[in-house]
Motif scaffolding. Structure first.
Motif, short mmCIF file in Angstrom:
data_model
loop_
_atom_site.label_atom_id
_atom_site.label_comp_id
_atom_site.label_asym_id
_atom_site.label_seq_id
_atom_site.Cartn_x
_atom_site.Cartn_y
_atom_site.Cartn_z
N ASN A 60 -8.63 7.59 -25.42
CA ASN A 60 -9.15 7.65 -24.06
C ASN A 60 -8.30 6.83 -23.10
OD1 ASN A 60 -11.28 9.29 -24.77
ND2 ASN A 60 -12.74 7.60 -24.99
N ASP A 61 -8.16 7.37 -21.88
CA ASP A 61 -7.55 6.60 -20.81
C ASP A 61 -8.63 5.71 -20.18
OD1 ASP A 61 -9.04 8.09 -18.98
OD2 ASP A 61 -7.33 9.23 -18.23
N VAL A 67 -6.89 11.79 -24.17
CA VAL A 67 -5.48 12.19 -24.06
C VAL A 67 -4.98 12.50 -25.46
CG1 VAL A 67 -3.16 11.46 -23.39
CG2 VAL A 67 -5.13 10.78 -22.00
N VAL A 113 3.47 7.06 -22.59
CA VAL A 113 2.15 6.45 -22.66
C VAL A 113 2.29 5.07 -23.30
CG1 VAL A 113 0.93 8.66 -22.86
CG2 VAL A 113 1.57 7.43 -24.94
N ILE A 115 -0.05 2.14 -25.40
CA ILE A 115 -1.26 2.05 -26.23
C ILE A 115 -1.53 0.60 -26.57
CG2 ILE A 115 -2.31 2.70 -28.43
CD1 ILE A 115 -0.58 5.21 -28.42
N SER A 123 -7.64 -2.13 -19.63
CA SER A 123 -6.58 -1.15 -19.39
C SER A 123 -6.42 -0.89 -17.89
CB SER A 123 -6.89 0.15 -20.13
OG SER A 123 -6.74 -0.01 -21.52
N LEU A 137 -3.66 3.84 -22.79
CA LEU A 137 -4.66 4.38 -23.69
C LEU A 137 -5.25 3.28 -24.56
CD1 LEU A 137 -2.76 7.60 -24.85
CD2 LEU A 137 -4.23 7.29 -22.83
#
Length: 224
Positions: A60-61, A67, A113, A115, A123, A137
């Motif tokens: 998840n964003d 995503v 991206v 993580i 985030s 993410l």
């Protein structure tokens, strides 16, 4: 100035107690011991490498939107940066450097991206603090990091130090496991093969964003 030069300058200021950094000097040997033990463990050498198949993931964003790595790879190569969290100044310097390099990645048809195990609120803080335009993410429990072979548990003495410093990882991450990912950078090809891998158990060392451009350019050339 290169990313590593910025990291080295920060480290010198931090260890020297230069304003605005006033960390007690006795913490540095403890942190260095933990890093040395992680290096000696050989875990970085056992992590996924170029030529291995990258694990698929859906994370998840900050807005709770899932995503998918599979969906991203339909558009082109994928650059992934695993980082510890917004509380880590070395990570923030790296994220800013990646933002500066993003147009170069996009020019080669690649997505980027980052993580981390932190929760959605932190985030969002990463995005705001570093003025990022690429997705951050949340890897709950570091499960994706584990699939790449880069999750590790903090030793008890380092957990105690973090608690004394009010660096509450369970609160940052919504997870009581006291685990982190080793900082790592990957380039994944559209077929899911890892094209580039850099894993460093010393969190004060990160690869330059430009290091990935030759791999991305070879991928672009081979596709044309």
């Amino acid at each position: 100035m290169s990313l590593q030069a910025k990291l080295d300058a920060f480290k010198a200021d931090f260890k020297g107690g230069k304003a605005p950094y006033f960390a007690p000097p006795e913490i540095h040997p403890i942190m260095e011991r933990a890093t040395a033990e992680l290096v000696a463990s050989g875990q970085a050498e056992r992590a996924l490498k170029a030529g291995d198949a990258a694990p698929e993931f859906i994370l998840n964003d900050p807005d709770g939107k899932p995503v998918s790595s599979t969906e991203l790879l339909k558009r082109g190569a994928l650059v992934i940066s695993f980082y510890r969290g917004v509380w880590c100044p070395y990570c923030n310097l790296e994220l800013k450097a990646l933002e500066e390099a993003l147009p170069s990645f996009k020019a080669e048809g690649a997505d980027l991206v980052a993580i981390s195990p932190q929760n959605a609120a932190n985030s969002r803080k990463s995005l705001r603090t570093n003025k990022l335009s690429f997705p951050i993410l949340s890897d709950t429990h570091n499960d994706v990091a584990a699939a790449f072979g880069i999750r590790f548990a903090l030793p008890d003495y380092l957990v105690e130090l973090y608690k004394n410093l009010k660096n509450d990882l369970p609160a940052f991450n919504g997870d009581n496991s006291w685990t982190l990912p080793m900082p790592a950078r990957y380039v994944i090809g559209q077929d899911g093969t890892i094209l580039y891998a850099e894993v460093n158990p010393d969190y004060t060392h990160r690869p330059e964003p430009q290091d990935m451009l030759p791999v991305l350019r070879r991928k672009t050339a081979s596709a044309s």
